[in-house]
Each structure stands twice: as C-alpha cells, then as structure tokens.
Scaffold this motif. Sequence first.
Motif, PDB file in Angstrom:
ATOM      1  N   VAL A 134       0.858  -1.184   0.000  1.00 17.66           N
ATOM      2  CA  VAL A 134       0.000   0.000   0.000  1.00 17.66           C
ATOM      3  C   VAL A 134       0.898   1.238   0.000  1.00 17.66           C
ATOM      4  O   VAL A 134       1.395   1.647   1.041  1.00 17.66           O
ATOM      5  CB  VAL A 134      -0.952   0.029   1.217  1.00 17.66           C
ATOM      6  CG1 VAL A 134      -1.834   1.278   1.167  1.00 17.66           C
ATOM      7  CG2 VAL A 134      -1.814  -1.224   1.274  1.00 17.66           C
ATOM      8  N   PRO A 135       1.119   1.817  -1.190  1.00 18.10           N
ATOM      9  CA  PRO A 135       1.893   3.058  -1.243  1.00 18.10           C
ATOM     10  C   PRO A 135       1.148   4.173  -0.499  1.00 18.10           C
ATOM     11  O   PRO A 135      -0.076   4.110  -0.342  1.00 18.10           O
ATOM     12  CB  PRO A 135       1.978   3.377  -2.734  1.00 18.10           C
ATOM     13  CG  PRO A 135       1.530   2.157  -3.442  1.00 18.10           C
ATOM     14  CD  PRO A 135       0.684   1.377  -2.495  1.00 18.10           C
ATOM     15  N   PRO A 136       1.861   5.189  -0.048  1.00 13.57           N
ATOM     16  CA  PRO A 136       1.220   6.278   0.703  1.00 13.57           C
ATOM     17  C   PRO A 136      -0.024   6.859   0.024  1.00 13.57           C
ATOM     18  O   PRO A 136      -1.007   7.161   0.697  1.00 13.57           O
ATOM     19  CB  PRO A 136       2.327   7.327   0.829  1.00 13.57           C
ATOM     20  CG  PRO A 136       3.580   6.521   0.811  1.00 13.57           C
ATOM     21  CD  PRO A 136       3.305   5.380  -0.145  1.00 13.57           C
ATOM     22  N   ARG A 137      -0.015   6.972  -1.297  1.00 11.33           N
ATOM     23  CA  ARG A 137      -1.177   7.586  -1.969  1.00 11.33           C
ATOM     24  C   ARG A 137      -2.438   6.726  -1.885  1.00 11.33           C
ATOM     25  O   ARG A 137      -3.537   7.212  -2.155  1.00 11.33           O
ATOM     26  CB  ARG A 137      -0.858   7.899  -3.421  1.00 11.33           C
ATOM     27  CG  ARG A 137      -0.660   6.687  -4.289  1.00 11.33           C
ATOM     28  CD  ARG A 137      -0.295   7.091  -5.694  1.00 11.33           C
ATOM     29  NE  ARG A 137      -0.034   5.917  -6.503  1.00 11.33           N
ATOM     30  CZ  ARG A 137      -0.024   5.914  -7.794  1.00 11.33           C
ATOM     31  NH1 ARG A 137      -0.265   7.032  -8.456  1.00 11.33           N
ATOM     32  NH2 ARG A 137       0.226   4.818  -8.459  1.00 11.33           N
ATOM     33  N   PHE A 138      -2.312   5.448  -1.502  1.00 11.77           N
ATOM     34  CA  PHE A 138      -3.474   4.564  -1.383  1.00 11.77           C
ATOM     35  C   PHE A 138      -3.864   4.271   0.065  1.00 11.77           C
ATOM     36  O   PHE A 138      -4.796   3.517   0.308  1.00 11.77           O
ATOM     37  CB  PHE A 138      -3.222   3.245  -2.113  1.00 11.77           C
ATOM     38  CG  PHE A 138      -3.260   3.363  -3.598  1.00 11.77           C
ATOM     39  CD1 PHE A 138      -4.425   3.688  -4.266  1.00 11.77           C
ATOM     40  CD2 PHE A 138      -2.117   3.163  -4.347  1.00 11.77           C
ATOM     41  CE1 PHE A 138      -4.459   3.814  -5.643  1.00 11.77           C
ATOM     42  CE2 PHE A 138      -2.127   3.272  -5.725  1.00 11.77           C
ATOM     43  CZ  PHE A 138      -3.306   3.612  -6.368  1.00 11.77           C
ATOM     44  N   GLU A 139      -3.165   4.847   1.025  1.00 12.33           N
ATOM     45  CA  GLU A 139      -3.440   4.532   2.430  1.00 12.33           C
ATOM     46  C   GLU A 139      -4.883   4.797   2.835  1.00 12.33           C
ATOM     47  O   GLU A 139      -5.446   4.060   3.633  1.00 12.33           O
ATOM     48  CB  GLU A 139      -2.476   5.285   3.342  1.00 12.33           C
ATOM     49  CG  GLU A 139      -1.087   4.704   3.317  1.00 12.33           C
ATOM     50  CD  GLU A 139      -0.113   5.474   4.185  1.00 12.33           C
ATOM     51  OE1 GLU A 139      -0.505   6.488   4.817  1.00 12.33           O
ATOM     52  OE2 GLU A 139       1.057   5.059   4.228  1.00 12.33           O
ATOM     53  N   SER A 140      -5.493   5.839   2.327  1.00 13.64           N
ATOM     54  CA  SER A 140      -6.862   6.172   2.715  1.00 13.64           C
ATOM     55  C   SER A 140      -7.909   5.524   1.808  1.00 13.64           C
ATOM     56  O   SER A 140      -9.101   5.746   1.997  1.00 13.64           O
ATOM     57  CB  SER A 140      -7.058   7.686   2.735  1.00 13.64           C
ATOM     58  OG  SER A 140      -6.911   8.219   1.437  1.00 13.64           O
ATOM     59  N   HIS A 141      -7.465   4.712   0.853  1.00 12.14           N
ATOM     60  CA  HIS A 141      -8.378   4.059  -0.082  1.00 12.14           C
ATOM     61  C   HIS A 141      -8.485   2.564   0.218  1.00 12.14           C
ATOM     62  O   HIS A 141      -7.535   1.955   0.694  1.00 12.14           O
ATOM     63  CB  HIS A 141      -7.886   4.246  -1.525  1.00 12.14           C
ATOM     64  CG  HIS A 141      -7.808   5.669  -1.930  1.00 12.14           C
ATOM     65  ND1 HIS A 141      -8.904   6.386  -2.348  1.00 12.14           N
ATOM     66  CD2 HIS A 141      -6.759   6.532  -1.956  1.00 12.14           C
ATOM     67  CE1 HIS A 141      -8.539   7.623  -2.636  1.00 12.14           C
ATOM     68  NE2 HIS A 141      -7.241   7.736  -2.398  1.00 12.14           N
ATOM     69  N   MET A 142      -9.618   2.008  -0.097  1.00 12.68           N
ATOM     70  CA  MET A 142      -9.832   0.580   0.108  1.00 12.68           C
ATOM     71  C   MET A 142      -9.255  -0.179  -1.087  1.00 12.68           C
ATOM     72  O   MET A 142      -9.985  -0.739  -1.904  1.00 12.68           O
ATOM     73  CB  MET A 142     -11.328   0.295   0.302  1.00 12.68           C
ATOM     74  CG  MET A 142     -11.864   0.874   1.594  1.00 12.68           C
ATOM     75  SD  MET A 142     -13.656   0.725   1.828  1.00 12.68           S
ATOM     76  CE  MET A 142     -14.012  -0.926   1.368  1.00 12.68           C
ATOM     77  N   MET A 143      -7.928  -0.180  -1.174  1.00  8.70           N
ATOM     78  CA  MET A 143      -7.222  -0.814  -2.285  1.00  8.70           C
ATOM     79  C   MET A 143      -5.908  -1.379  -1.794  1.00  8.70           C
ATOM     80  O   MET A 143      -5.328  -0.884  -0.825  1.00  8.70           O
ATOM     81  CB  MET A 143      -6.928   0.178  -3.397  1.00  8.70           C
ATOM     82  CG  MET A 143      -8.123   0.722  -4.090  1.00  8.70           C
ATOM     83  SD  MET A 143      -7.610   1.834  -5.404  1.00  8.70           S
ATOM     84  CE  MET A 143      -9.144   2.058  -6.242  1.00  8.70           C
ATOM     85  N   VAL A 144      -5.437  -2.378  -2.516  1.00 14.34           N
ATOM     86  CA  VAL A 144      -4.127  -2.953  -2.273  1.00 14.34           C
ATOM     87  C   VAL A 144      -3.434  -3.087  -3.623  1.00 14.34           C
ATOM     88  O   VAL A 144      -4.075  -3.365  -4.631  1.00 14.34           O
ATOM     89  CB  VAL A 144      -4.241  -4.302  -1.525  1.00 14.34           C
ATOM     90  CG1 VAL A 144      -4.920  -5.356  -2.357  1.00 14.34           C
ATOM     91  CG2 VAL A 144      -2.906  -4.773  -1.023  1.00 14.34           C
ATOM     92  N   VAL A 145      -2.139  -2.856  -3.651  1.00 15.80           N
ATOM     93  CA  VAL A 145      -1.365  -2.942  -4.883  1.00 15.80           C
ATOM     94  C   VAL A 145      -0.692  -4.308  -4.950  1.00 15.80           C
ATOM     95  O   VAL A 145      -0.141  -4.794  -3.967  1.00 15.80           O
ATOM     96  CB  VAL A 145      -0.302  -1.819  -4.952  1.00 15.80           C
ATOM     97  CG1 VAL A 145       0.595  -1.985  -6.174  1.00 15.80           C
ATOM     98  CG2 VAL A 145      -0.979  -0.461  -4.966  1.00 15.80           C
ATOM     99  N   VAL A 146      -0.745  -4.909  -6.141  1.00 17.58           N
ATOM    100  CA  VAL A 146      -0.104  -6.199  -6.391  1.00 17.58           C
ATOM    101  C   VAL A 146       1.065  -5.981  -7.344  1.00 17.58           C
ATOM    102  O   VAL A 146       0.884  -5.439  -8.431  1.00 17.58           O
ATOM    103  CB  VAL A 146      -1.083  -7.207  -7.033  1.00 17.58           C
ATOM    104  CG1 VAL A 146      -0.389  -8.517  -7.332  1.00 17.58           C
ATOM    105  CG2 VAL A 146      -2.291  -7.416  -6.150  1.00 17.58           C
TER     106      VAL A 146
END
Length: 101
Positions: free
Chosen positions: A65-77
């Motif tokens: 989870v990069p900082p720009r996605f911390e507040s989003h309900m997402m995970v990076v693969v």
Amino acid sequence: MNLDEVGRLALSHEGVKRKGTEARPAWYVDDRLVVRRLDPTSVVIRAGFAARERLLADHPDTFGVPPRFESHMMVVVELDRADPAAVTRAVAEAVELQRRR
C-alpha cells in the motif's frame, strides 16, 4: 503473474466486465471497480481495510500500500512477484465486496 492472467481471473467471476482503456484496463462488477492496471508491473485490487491488513500481513511480497493509497480501500499487487493463490483470493474477495446486494 501477468495482466492477462489477472484479467482472466477477474472475468471468471459471474458479472465481471472489462472496461477502461487499452492502456489502462479495468474489471468491474455491477459498475464497481474490482481490479485495474496501475502501471506496467502492478495492479490495484479493491479490498476492505481489514482484508487489506490481512493480505499485507499474510503476503508481504505480493501486496503493498503506497502512501497515496493509504486512505483508499485498495491494495497494490506487484505482478512479477505475486503469489497466484493470494491474488486469486484477493480478486474473489474484491468481487464480493463490490457486488450490489
């Protein structure tokens, strides 16, 4: 894993459709995002916050989870080091999360 494999995996779920563009394909269920190409080596998958924390703890080499996605309900693969079984589970959970009830 690669983007084609992720796309086939997403489309294996009932009601999932490919949208987006050729450069940035995405897969949706009930017009809600399930998975989207982020860049040439990664995708984002929708995940509730609790599920995201579990994925990160169980598969730290696959998910981030990069900082720009911390507040989003997402995970990076990161596709080049992704565990196929973990991605399969994450996509299935994303489909269920995004289905309109």
